[in-house]
Design an enzyme around this catalytic site. Structure first.
Site, PDB file in Angstrom:
ATOM      1  N   HIS A 121     -17.814  14.325 -36.438  1.00 28.88           N
ATOM      2  CA  HIS A 121     -17.294  15.664 -36.742  1.00 28.88           C
ATOM      3  C   HIS A 121     -16.344  15.518 -37.930  1.00 28.88           C
ATOM      4  O   HIS A 121     -15.673  14.497 -38.064  1.00 28.88           O
ATOM      5  CB  HIS A 121     -16.537  16.153 -35.499  1.00 28.88           C
ATOM      6  CG  HIS A 121     -16.060  17.571 -35.586  1.00 28.88           C
ATOM      7  ND1 HIS A 121     -14.952  17.944 -36.299  1.00 28.88           N
ATOM      8  CD2 HIS A 121     -16.538  18.705 -35.022  1.00 28.88           C
ATOM      9  CE1 HIS A 121     -14.761  19.246 -36.183  1.00 28.88           C
ATOM     10  NE2 HIS A 121     -15.721  19.739 -35.403  1.00 28.88           N
ATOM     11  N   ASP A 198     -12.636   9.825 -30.542  1.00 30.14           N
ATOM     12  CA  ASP A 198     -12.624  11.280 -30.570  1.00 30.14           C
ATOM     13  C   ASP A 198     -13.247  11.729 -29.242  1.00 30.14           C
ATOM     14  O   ASP A 198     -14.467  11.652 -29.057  1.00 30.14           O
ATOM     15  CB  ASP A 198     -13.446  11.759 -31.778  1.00 30.14           C
ATOM     16  CG  ASP A 198     -13.659  13.262 -31.777  1.00 30.14           C
ATOM     17  OD1 ASP A 198     -13.319  13.922 -30.786  1.00 30.14           O
ATOM     18  OD2 ASP A 198     -14.199  13.768 -32.779  1.00 30.14           O
ATOM     19  N   GLN A 201     -15.595  15.901 -26.978  1.00 28.35           N
ATOM     20  CA  GLN A 201     -16.754  16.296 -26.160  1.00 28.35           C
ATOM     21  C   GLN A 201     -16.915  15.423 -24.919  1.00 28.35           C
ATOM     22  O   GLN A 201     -17.837  15.653 -24.144  1.00 28.35           O
ATOM     23  CB  GLN A 201     -18.041  16.232 -27.004  1.00 28.35           C
ATOM     24  CG  GLN A 201     -18.043  17.147 -28.212  1.00 28.35           C
ATOM     25  CD  GLN A 201     -18.050  18.635 -27.858  1.00 28.35           C
ATOM     26  OE1 GLN A 201     -18.285  19.016 -26.715  1.00 28.35           O
ATOM     27  NE2 GLN A 201     -17.777  19.475 -28.838  1.00 28.35           N
ATOM     28  N   LYS A 224     -11.654  23.091 -24.930  1.00 25.93           N
ATOM     29  CA  LYS A 224     -13.035  22.736 -24.571  1.00 25.93           C
ATOM     30  C   LYS A 224     -13.129  22.304 -23.109  1.00 25.93           C
ATOM     31  O   LYS A 224     -14.201  21.937 -22.632  1.00 25.93           O
ATOM     32  CB  LYS A 224     -13.534  21.603 -25.473  1.00 25.93           C
ATOM     33  CG  LYS A 224     -13.684  21.993 -26.939  1.00 25.93           C
ATOM     34  CD  LYS A 224     -14.239  20.850 -27.726  1.00 25.93           C
ATOM     35  CE  LYS A 224     -14.056  20.985 -29.220  1.00 25.93           C
ATOM     36  NZ  LYS A 224     -14.937  21.961 -29.854  1.00 25.93           N
ATOM     37  N   CYS A 364     -19.897  21.340 -38.168  1.00 26.06           N
ATOM     38  CA  CYS A 364     -18.833  20.502 -38.763  1.00 26.06           C
ATOM     39  C   CYS A 364     -19.276  19.048 -38.852  1.00 26.06           C
ATOM     40  O   CYS A 364     -18.485  18.127 -38.600  1.00 26.06           O
ATOM     41  CB  CYS A 364     -17.523  20.607 -37.986  1.00 26.06           C
ATOM     42  SG  CYS A 364     -16.904  22.275 -37.864  1.00 26.06           S
TER      43      CYS A 364
HETATM   44  N1  C6P Z   1     -16.268  20.905 -32.201  1.00 23.24           N
HETATM   45  C1  C6P Z   1     -18.164  22.377 -32.000  1.00 23.24           C
HETATM   46  O1  C6P Z   1     -18.680  23.489 -31.913  1.00 23.24           O
HETATM   47  P1  C6P Z   1     -10.700  21.100 -32.509  1.00 23.24           P
HETATM   48  O2  C6P Z   1     -11.285  22.132 -33.423  1.00 23.24           O
HETATM   49  O3  C6P Z   1      -9.544  20.379 -33.165  1.00 23.24           O
HETATM   50  O4  C6P Z   1     -10.389  21.614 -31.145  1.00 23.24           O
HETATM   51  O5  C6P Z   1     -11.861  20.011 -32.265  1.00 23.24           O
HETATM   52  C2  C6P Z   1     -12.465  19.379 -33.351  1.00 23.24           C
HETATM   53  C3  C6P Z   1     -13.589  18.501 -32.909  1.00 23.24           C
HETATM   54  C4  C6P Z   1     -13.499  17.134 -33.084  1.00 23.24           C
HETATM   55  N2  C6P Z   1     -14.453  16.302 -32.646  1.00 23.24           N
HETATM   56  C5  C6P Z   1     -15.560  16.746 -32.039  1.00 23.24           C
HETATM   57  C6  C6P Z   1     -16.580  15.768 -31.538  1.00 23.24           C
HETATM   58  C7  C6P Z   1     -15.731  18.115 -31.832  1.00 23.24           C
HETATM   59  O6  C6P Z   1     -16.819  18.542 -31.209  1.00 23.24           O
HETATM   60  C8  C6P Z   1     -14.739  19.023 -32.300  1.00 23.24           C
HETATM   61  C9  C6P Z   1     -14.936  20.506 -32.181  1.00 23.24           C
HETATM   62  C10 C6P Z   1     -16.655  22.289 -32.054  1.00 23.24           C
HETATM   63  O7  C6P Z   1     -18.838  21.355 -32.020  1.00 23.24           O
HETATM   64  C11 C6P Z   1     -16.083  23.186 -33.089  1.00 23.24           C
HETATM   65  S1  C6P Z   1     -16.546  22.699 -34.734  1.00 23.24           S
END
Ligand code: C6P
Length: 410
Positions: A121, A198, A201, A224, A364
């Site tokens: 991401h 990270d 997920q 999430k 992303c």
């Molecule tokens: N992915 C998706 O629809 P934030 O925005 O900081 O809460 O999370 C960022 C982020 C970082 N790593 C991974 C693996 C992610 O999946 C995400 C967020 C969402 O896939 C929004 S782009």
């Protein structure tokens, strides 16, 4: 785990969208919230709100107690050795940036290497690009297999004596791939590098034990995992957190301030400059309670089962390409796909007309889209409130989309 019972806790699911019952399949972007979380926020604001760690009045003590209790609950949830290793942030993005600033920029030098995968991401990629530019370090990528998995032999071949950081998603937000973090951390540690995970997920969907993974840092987002937006977590090993400088300077994080110099509080408070995200932490604690009551093994098994079922249902539709590992054991609770000759945004628009919410776009992860040779994909992601019937509706709506555009294109 009874998803039909669980759904009753999620008021938002009980509505019609474009005349159809809502089928919410976009939890990887952001999950919905149970009454228990909404109620915890309401209760906090109605009875206990105040600033924390400051006032000596009753509300100040109650808010401080609730905020620090949230830290303890989160620490237990991820099996952190102590609550002081849990820093509250705004989300995964901020947590990863804090490591890129506080650790990478402070400790890396020219010639050092940061090892990533091309499936990251942007939040686990751009901060490292910036840290590399600032320090003269270089980025290296572990090659992806066609199904999005990585091989340990490729990890060993990419990591070298110059590697200082290996950073990787535990579960890919696009392909759903579950990476063997413990084995990769062992490779990193063998050359003296740190392992940054990270967990955006994975923490919402799998049992995560930071000690078993032996990761040096873990980043994740509350929104999430049934919690509110605006709250996230950075877990770190104590020795790194103590060695790191804070990212934000100001109120709350200081010990003694003189005119020309200052000292900081201990970990984790030195990282929480300014009024912290008090309500967010309390809401996240309620989400952690909710998930703990159900049990993360049960959540994982449920999400796995739905992903397998969705994979089978979508595979049967002519013209649908599914990305990511075929083996359900290597895939988290999502399925990413495209419909031949139909843009993912168009698929998503037709699905929305049927009440089915999915995500479409590059998720992303632009470098990964280039590897897949597509500009975008459609993604259905599952959580504890989804059922097989939701997936039947997804498959039916995908068939409708396919037929609609076949007809439109003649
Ligand atoms: N992915 C998706 O629809 P934030 O925005 O900081 O809460 O999370 C960022 C982020 C970082 N790593 C991974 C693996 C992610 O999946 C995400 C967020 C969402 O896939 C929004 S782009």
């Amino acid at each position: 785990m009874n998803a039909l019972e669980i759904r009753k806790d999620f008021p938002i699911l009980n509505q019609l969208i474009n005349g159809h019952p809502l089928v919410y399949l976009d939890s990887a972007a952001s999950s919905q919230k149970p009454r228990q979380v909404i109620e915890a926020l309401r209760h906090y604001y109605e009875t206990n709100h105040s600033n924390v760690h400051r006032g000596v009045h009753t509300l100040g003590s109650r808010a401080t107690e609730a905020y620090e209790l949230a830290r303890e609950k989160v620490a237990r949830f991820i099996h952190a050795p102590s609550p002081e290793q849990v820093i509250f942030t705004r989300g995964t993005t901020e947590s990863l940036n804090m490591v890129a600033y506080g650790y990478a920029r402070a400790f890396l030098k020219p010639g050092d290497e940061i090892v990533l995968t091309p499936a990251e991401h942007h939040s686990n990629l751009v901060p490292w690009q910036q840290a590399a530019k600032a320090t003269g370090a270089t980025l290296k990528y572990i090659p992806l297999q066609a199904d999005g998995t990585i091989r340990l032999e490729d990890v060993r071949a990419t990591v070298s004596a110059n590697t200082k950081i290996v950073a990787m998603a535990h579960v890919s937000n696009v392909l759903g791939t579950i990476h063997p973090i413990r084995e990769i951390a062992d490779v990193a540690h063998a050359v003296g590098a740190i392992m940054v995970v990270d967990g955006a997920q994975s923490v919402p969907h799998l049992p995560v034990d930071v000690q078993a993974l032996d990761c040096d840092f873990l980043a994740f987002s509350g929104h999430k995992m049934l919690g509110p937006t605006g709250i996230g977590v950075l877990y770190g090993k104590r020795k790194w957190l103590d060695a790191m400088e804070p990212t934000y300077f100001g109120g709350e994080m200081i010990d003694v301030v003189e005119l020309y110099d200052s000292t900081w509080k201990d970990t984790p408070w030195k990282f929480e400059g300014g009024t912290p995200i008090i309500a967010g932490a309390i809401g996240l604690a309620a989400a952690v309670d909710y998930l703990t009551d159900i049990g993360m093994e049960a959540v994982r098994d449920h999400d796995h089962r739905l992903a397998e079922y969705a994979f089978q249902q979508l595979k049967e539709i002519d013209g649908v390409t599914i990305y990511g590992p075929e083996d359900g054991r290597q895939r988290g609770g999502l399925v990413t796909f495209n419909v031949l000759n139909v843009h993912a945004h168009d698929v998503s628009t037709v699905l929305d007309a049927e009440g089915v919410a999915i995500r479409a776009g590059h998720h992303c992860a632009q470098p990964l889209m280039r590897i897949l040779n597509v500009s975008s994909t459609a993604r259905a992601s599952f959580y504890l409130y989804n059922t097989e019937s939701d997936i039947d509706k997804l498959a039916a709506a995908v068939r409708t989309a396919k037929e609609f555009f076949q007809h439109a294109l003649g």
